[in-house]
Design an enzyme around this catalytic site. Structure first.
Site, PDB file in Angstrom:
ATOM      1  N   GLY A   1       0.791  -1.224   0.000  1.00 45.91           N
ATOM      2  CA  GLY A   1       0.000   0.000   0.000  1.00 45.91           C
ATOM      3  C   GLY A   1       0.816   1.263   0.000  1.00 45.91           C
ATOM      4  N   SER A   2       2.103   1.189  -0.351  1.00 48.59           N
ATOM      5  CA  SER A   2       2.985   2.355  -0.280  1.00 48.59           C
ATOM      6  C   SER A   2       3.019   3.160  -1.570  1.00 48.59           C
ATOM      7  CB  SER A   2       4.409   1.911   0.071  1.00 48.59           C
ATOM      8  OG  SER A   2       4.933   1.071  -0.952  1.00 48.59           O
TER       9      SER A   2
ATOM     10  N   HIS B   1       7.565  -1.080   4.067  1.00 47.28           N
ATOM     11  CA  HIS B   1       6.125  -1.162   3.825  1.00 47.28           C
ATOM     12  C   HIS B   1       5.785  -1.476   2.371  1.00 47.28           C
ATOM     13  CE1 HIS B   1       5.714   0.494   7.851  1.00 47.28           C
ATOM     14  NE2 HIS B   1       6.523   1.469   7.505  1.00 47.28           N
TER      15      HIS B   1
ATOM     16  N   ARG C   1       8.450  -1.408 -11.270  1.00 47.56           N
ATOM     17  CA  ARG C   1       9.847  -1.266 -11.707  1.00 47.56           C
ATOM     18  C   ARG C   1      10.646  -0.432 -10.701  1.00 47.56           C
ATOM     19  NH1 ARG C   1      10.576  -2.916 -17.341  1.00 47.56           N
ATOM     20  NH2 ARG C   1      12.729  -2.267 -17.047  1.00 47.56           N
TER      21      ARG C   1
ATOM     22  N   GLY D   1      -2.148  -9.031 -14.645  1.00 48.29           N
ATOM     23  CA  GLY D   1      -2.422 -10.155 -13.761  1.00 48.29           C
ATOM     24  C   GLY D   1      -1.859  -9.915 -12.376  1.00 48.29           C
TER      25      GLY D   1
ATOM     26  N   TYR E   1      16.168  13.022  -7.863  1.00 45.18           N
ATOM     27  CA  TYR E   1      14.993  12.859  -7.008  1.00 45.18           C
ATOM     28  C   TYR E   1      14.683  14.220  -6.378  1.00 45.18           C
ATOM     29  CZ  TYR E   1      12.113  10.124  -3.683  1.00 45.18           C
ATOM     30  OH  TYR E   1      11.087   9.570  -2.953  1.00 45.18           O
TER      31      TYR E   1
END
Length: 554
Positions: free
Chosen positions: A137-138, A206, A216, A270, A473
């Site tokens: 869920g991150s 997490h 990826r 999938g 970043y």
């Protein structure tokens, strides 16, 4: 038992960011972004105070899942459904706190085996339901939510029960691991036998192996171990066409790579149930050294030279001047980082090295392997650093960075509690364009701040180096204006940053993926024809649009 993060924020309950032991941080953030850390936090409502829409799942569908998985693994309570509604993007956190739940899942399933996963998909397809795979869920790009207009039943398939290292081939140096294994789960199991996967993204605590593959992902030590695309050697995926199982071989020439199609597919093809990954022996020695460069351009040139050298670092990271000042401001009183710019270092940098202290840039470079290999790489790197005007300040700051590297996302919750917005965006580009990408992205963000009338701050670091380029970043933050919806301001700033990536030779994402947040740029990034091919792939495998519809392309 499957543990989840807070429904309203990042990480574990009871864990939060605090600034009281960081005396320079509050005044710094007030100065650069107008964010008042002393402001009383906005109260996060209790879930019971919010209007959670009821499940729309037909009883017949619920009964079919119960028969296949067992009643204890089919949930429709409010908390479970809310936890599985969104990921953890800034937009997600704002909406969830407002009680804006979008299209909640009607059911949450917890398969324990590949066979149960196949059964769950078959039932969903027969019922024409939407099924969205869920790891930790991150995700921060909108890869986990159903379209708001979706009228069909929506099912979240949580892989958290499938978290075992199934086998370890010490000769081939590979391991078969179930896709629901969180980073700490698989490292604990591998470390006990003397091995590591070497993949440590910011979300490591997490996020899951399946999630890494589906987006990826890249880890902090990718310079040594590679990105998840390099690490993943084979996959098993439950699809509408049947079970896909690629060969556990180092390389093959068998047409377009099915393994590559699965990488970055975000659940559109999938459900990944397991993967065979490369593993490495735990290193004999591991150290992270800190360095300073006179400016960001010098640091980038040094990282390029290191990437082209015989050195084999595990981490190559250099912050621009803004991020360096922020990092120093977050240091605790008396800590190693806090001593980096003490009087002696300042005198050495300014008088002996001729550096402008406001432009100095902090770098962390990691080394691991045999003692001899680490020594050799450190020597090569040291020579390159000096050649580019930098100097080293030892391993103390690097140790602190290593200890705190997974804590940064908690800061976002802290500033959101005070009405401020902060987020991250990352891109990759060639060494040739790296500096211009940085400068133009910063300029685009600052222009956006001015256009919407907010005081904002943006900073950046190079985080992953490659043969031909690197990842940068970016982090940005601003105080939301009282007369505007903060999300509208956020969209303007984030959109300006993303467009600047594309306009200046970067990609829309280096490792956070596409989801719904970034898909408007997909045609500009991979070309309209490329986007059409990706859409055709999804349509061919899943013609009913039952698997995570709306992610990546429409």
């Amino acid at each position: 038992m499957v543990e989840h993060m807070k429904w309203w924020g990042w990480g574990q309950e009871g864990v939060a960011f605090h600034h009281e032991d960081k005396p320079n941080l509050a005044p710094f953030v007030m100065k650069v972004a107008g964010i008042d850390f002393s402001a009383p936090p906005v109260r996060v409502p209790e879930l019971s105070e919010l209007d959670v829409p009821a499940s729309r799942a037909p009883e017949s569908l619920r009964a079919a899942f119960v028969e296949a998985l067992g009643a204890e693994h089919v949930h429709d309570d409010d908390l479970d459904r809310v936890v599985h509604t969104y990921g953890k993007s800034m937009r997600d956190l704002v909406r969830i706190r407002r009680g804006d739940f979008g299209r909640l899942p009607d059911l949450v399933l917890y398969p324990g085996t590949e066979a149960e996963t196949e059964a769950a998909l078959r039932i969903a397809l027969e019922a024409d339901a939407v099924l969205i795979p869920f790891g930790g869920g991150s995700n921060i790009v909108g890869s986990l939510e159903a379209p708001r207009e979706e009228t069909r039943p929506v099912v979240s398939l949580d892989m958290g029960r499938m978290r075992e290292v199934l086998s370890l081939d010490e000769t081939a140096k590979t391991a078969r691991i179930q896709a629901g294994a969180l980073g700490p789960d698989l490292e604990e199991q591998l470390n006990a036998r003397g091995w590591t996967i070497g993949h440590f993204p910011d979300s490591f605590k997490h996020s899951t192996l399946g999630g890494w593959i589906a987006t990826r992902s890249s880890g902090m030590q990718s310079d040594r171990f590679g990105d998840i695309a390099d690490i993943t050697r084979a996959v098993r995926v439950v699809t509408p066409k049947g079970l896909v199982a690629t060969a556990e071989v180092p390389v093959q020439s068998t047409g377009p790579s099915v393994r590559e199609m699965v990488l970055g597919s975000e659940g559109r093809l999938g459900i990944i149930t397991e993967a065979t990954v490369q593993v490495h022996r735990l290193a004999e020695e591991r150290v992270i050294q800190a360095y300073f460069f006179p400016d960001y351009g010098s640091g980038l040139k040094a990282m390029q030279a290191i990437a082209a050298s015989d050195a084999q670092p595990s981490i190559t990271r250099v912050s621009d001047a803004n991020e360096t000042q922020f990092t120093l401001a977050t240091s605790k009183k008396g800590s190693a980082v806090g001593q980096l710019l003490n009087k002696g270092v300042q005198l050495y940098a300014s008088r002996r090295k001729g550096m402008d202290l406001s432009q100095m840039c902090l770098s962390f470079i990691g080394f691991e392997g045999s003692a001899a290999g680490v020594r050799r790489s450190k020597t090569i790197v040291g020579e390159i650093v000096r050649k580019h005007g930098g100097f080293g300040v030892g391993s103390g700051p690097g140790t602190l960075y290593d200890q705190k590297k997974f804590d940064t996302p908690y800061i976002r919750d802290f500033i959101l509690d005070r009405g401020a917005y902060g987020d991250v965006s990352e891109t990759s580009s060639s060494w040739t364009t790296l500096k211009s990408v940085h400068d133009n992205v910063v300029a685009a963000a600052e222009k956006a701040f001015a256009e919407v009338g907010v005081k904002g701050f943006i900073f950046c670091h190079l985080s992953h180096s490659y043969h031909s380029g690197a990842c940068q970043y970016f982090t940005f933050a601003f105080q939301a204006p009282s007369d505007h919806d903060g999300l509208e301001v956020y969209d303007t700033v984030k959109g300006a940053i993303q467009q600047a990536f594309i306009d200046n030779g970067g990609t829309l994402s280096h490792h956070h993926a596409v989801g719904r947040e970034h898909k408007r740029w997909i045609g500009q990034d991979i070309s309209p024809a490329g986007a059409e091919i990706v859409g055709a792939l999804f349509a061919g495998v899943d013609p009913g649009r039952n698997l995570n519809p709306g992610a990546i392309v429409d």
